[in-house]
Design an enzyme around this catalytic site. Sequence first.
Site, short mmCIF file in Angstrom:
data_model
loop_
_atom_site.label_atom_id
_atom_site.label_comp_id
_atom_site.label_asym_id
_atom_site.label_seq_id
_atom_site.Cartn_x
_atom_site.Cartn_y
_atom_site.Cartn_z
N CYS B 55 38.26 47.31 45.74
CA CYS B 55 38.05 47.22 47.12
C CYS B 55 39.06 48.41 48.05
CB CYS B 55 38.51 45.96 47.65
SG CYS B 55 37.12 44.58 47.65
N ASP B 78 40.84 52.46 34.57
CA ASP B 78 42.36 52.22 34.01
C ASP B 78 42.49 51.75 32.47
OD1 ASP B 78 43.70 52.73 36.55
OD2 ASP B 78 42.82 50.95 37.19
N HIS B 164 31.71 43.90 42.68
CA HIS B 164 31.74 45.23 43.74
C HIS B 164 30.80 45.83 43.24
CE1 HIS B 164 33.77 47.11 47.03
NE2 HIS B 164 33.09 48.24 46.27
N HIS B 166 29.32 49.10 41.81
CA HIS B 166 30.03 50.09 41.26
C HIS B 166 29.04 50.49 39.92
CE1 HIS B 166 31.38 46.89 38.48
NE2 HIS B 166 31.87 47.97 37.71
N GLN B 168 29.80 53.17 36.27
CA GLN B 168 30.69 53.81 35.27
C GLN B 168 30.23 55.44 35.02
OE1 GLN B 168 33.21 51.80 32.62
NE2 GLN B 168 32.32 49.86 32.89
N HIS B 281 19.74 60.12 31.93
CA HIS B 281 19.72 60.98 30.84
C HIS B 281 19.46 62.47 31.47
CE1 HIS B 281 19.46 57.75 27.49
NE2 HIS B 281 20.78 58.00 27.99
N HIS B 299 15.77 61.55 33.59
CA HIS B 299 15.24 60.41 33.84
C HIS B 299 16.26 59.36 33.88
CE1 HIS B 299 15.39 61.10 29.40
NE2 HIS B 299 15.56 59.86 29.37
O1 LIG Z 1 34.14 48.82 31.01
P1 LIG Z 1 33.81 47.35 31.37
O2 LIG Z 1 32.99 47.09 32.44
O3 LIG Z 1 34.88 46.27 31.37
O4 LIG Z 1 32.98 46.53 30.13
C1 LIG Z 1 31.61 46.90 29.96
O5 LIG Z 1 30.79 47.91 29.81
C2 LIG Z 1 31.19 48.71 28.53
C3 LIG Z 1 30.39 49.67 28.67
O6 LIG Z 1 29.08 49.69 28.42
C4 LIG Z 1 31.14 47.79 27.25
O7 LIG Z 1 31.59 48.56 26.24
C5 LIG Z 1 31.75 46.30 27.42
O8 LIG Z 1 31.49 45.72 26.20
C6 LIG Z 1 31.24 45.82 28.75
O9 LIG Z 1 31.88 44.71 28.70
#
Ligand SMILES: O=P(O)(O)O[C@H]1O[C@H](CO)[C@@H](O)[C@H](O)[C@H]1O
Lengths: 351, 351
Positions: B55, B78, B164, B166, B168, B281, B299
């Site tokens: 947040c 983190d 939330h 989001h 990665q 990708h 894609h």
């Molecule tokens: O990084 P997070 O969201 O804690 O973790 C999640 O995504 C990762 C990447 O797909 C995986 O390896 C983890 O098993 C999953 O719990």
Amino acid sequence: AATFRASEHQHIRYNPLQDEWVLVSAHRMKRPWQGQVEPQLLKTVPRYDPLNPLCPGATRANGEVNPHYDSTFLFDNDFPALQPDAPDPGPSDHPLFRAEAARGVCKVMCFHPWSDVTLPLMSVPEIRAVIDAWASVTEDLGAQYPWVQIFENKGAMMGCSNPHPHCQVWASSFLPDIAQREERSQQNYHSQHGEPLLLEYGRQELLRKERLVLSSEHWLVLVPFWAVWPFQTLLLPRRHVRRLPELTPAERDDLASIMKKLLTKYDNLFETSFPYSMGWHGAPTGLKTGAAYDHWQLHAHYYPPLLRSATVRKFMVGYEMLAQAQRDLTPEQAAERLRALPEVHYCLAKK
Amino acid sequence: AATFRASEHQHIRYNPLQDEWVLVSAHRMKRPWQGQVEPQLLKTVPRYDPLNPLCPGATRANGEVNPHYDSTFLFDNDFPALQPDAPDPGPSDHPLFRAEAARGVCKVMCFHPWSDVTLPLMSVPEIRAVIDAWASVTEDLGAQYPWVQIFENKGAMMGCSNPHPHCQVWASSFLPDIAQREERSQQNYHSQHGEPLLLEYGRQELLRKERLVLSSEHWLVLVPFWAVWPFQTLLLPRRHVRRLPELTPAERDDLASIMKKLLTKYDNLFETSFPYSMGWHGAPTGLKTGAAYDHWQLHAHYYPPLLRSATVRKFMVGYEMLAQAQRDLTPEQAAERLRALPEVHYCLAKK
Ligand SMILES: O=P(O)(O)O[C@H]1O[C@H](CO)[C@@H](O)[C@H](O)[C@H]1O
Ligand SMILES: O=P(O)(O)O[C@H]1O[C@H](CO)[C@@H](O)[C@H](O)[C@H]1O
């Protein structure tokens, strides 16, 4: 630069059997887990439930009544993904739209007449009966089909919809994807090095010891160098064996005993009935059985999802589905933990 | 012999992008489901929780305080699986024991300052901001790393540990496994047919129509012929685009709008916040960006696990882990269901 330590420094490892890479990031175990926890196993399973279609004497979906079996029991899956007579989709009209015929049979094998036992709680002779049944179903279906996949989904977390101890057998008219990869890799290794890949691999692991979990006169259990699942193991015969039916009586007894030990360790790890999918891979069968398949070595894979406790699993999602498998502890750390666990089942030890 | 009908007769289909096969057994939908059901989403998420590290204004695990951001917000994970400075494992002493160095960075991107929205509930301009942020992180990290994997795990079922909104971003010094496969397949197709695999594939699906879910001026959404997950989709630009940063402003606006429509349909399917893993990708980046990579077509893959309802998922276990992916309804059936769903979100329609 720092000295490399696998337990601290991320790296990638190659799986020569399935031609895949895994990212090993052991330092990830330090992150706190705030995600989904799995439901605890609270229900106790009744030994006999006349409404459970896997029990002796029960009526199945198709109206058939099970015999009052007292060891293993094999029958046709009432909702088979593979049927013997599916028509051919016909030729493809474009290289990007390829479909092919798939034929086969799906069977279910009960391990024991009681619903409230699992393999590690069965006796060695009872497990030996399961091994004999595996060998004979491989022989029977393998007479016709090139691939006979024996697999066990254990636990609700692994999509198992019935607590009665059982496995499935799916025989197909085609070599499934993973079988094709293992065929290719073992074939290549054999033609380059003149011996079966997994025979040499087992020998190396016996020497190196750090990934060994169990060994016996005829068998090895190890966490493979390239393991993806946290406590994944590979079960291998020590001599060159291509398929289950080739196992001698002594090898089968020894297999029953090492399976009991491995599965007991698994249950003891988090003091729970440890979920997993497992399955056997052996040389292709069917009409081409004439081929030598000397590059093949029989083996079983165990893929258990739990990571931190009885309720916290590894999720193979996101990065794993879109990029590459990733694991959170090293295979050596996993092997060490499994090695240290007692060979007496926690349920029996407490009694 | 009966005439072949995909919805009745099992068959296998080939995935030319990832070089894999899937077993399609649509008659399996008839089997009753007695296995695990997923917990219902009961908790309502507060719009702002000062203890939630995603947040605005919250303090993260490393002590840093988030800015009071009002659009997207990108920061370092983190607990990164990839760090920029891991040492090299050194040369391998045996061909079956191969490890290599892995370096990279892991970032987290918040989509919106509020915790109680998801992409389909955000406005088109808000989604457009996410797309711009994706393009610019690809550009930034792609300057150094050969692969920048953007992915979103949505829902607790997909291992997402924070509600939330989001995604990665994991950038790596190596081409991950699946990127390697797509690189190989697209390269081969291009050298054989003189055009990008996915460009021709999209064109074909526009003609054939039966697997189309949505189309717009610049984009297509379809259930691929070789889909593995029940309601898996592929999102493709209509023109040849290799990477996210190449998208024009008009293409980005149009993408925001088609994403909102697709994700609204997903939520409407079982009237739930539809879980999935998705990811982009595009052509490899990094120092080799000089290479043309003309065989690549940008894609996104959407992999949602739900099969029958908001609480019954497809388990990719046993046969799938040990032999081959298997699906329980045809891609054409899935596309038809998705097409028929309204483009207004059920939460808004009810108000
Ligand atoms: O990084 P997070 O969201 O804690 O973790 C999640 O995504 C990762 C990447 O797909 C995986 O390896 C983890 O098993 C999953 O719990
Ligand atoms: O056949 P079952 O046990 O009902 O089903 C289970 O195992 C199958 C084979 O691994 C999977 O395809 C299913 O998703 C899973 O739920």
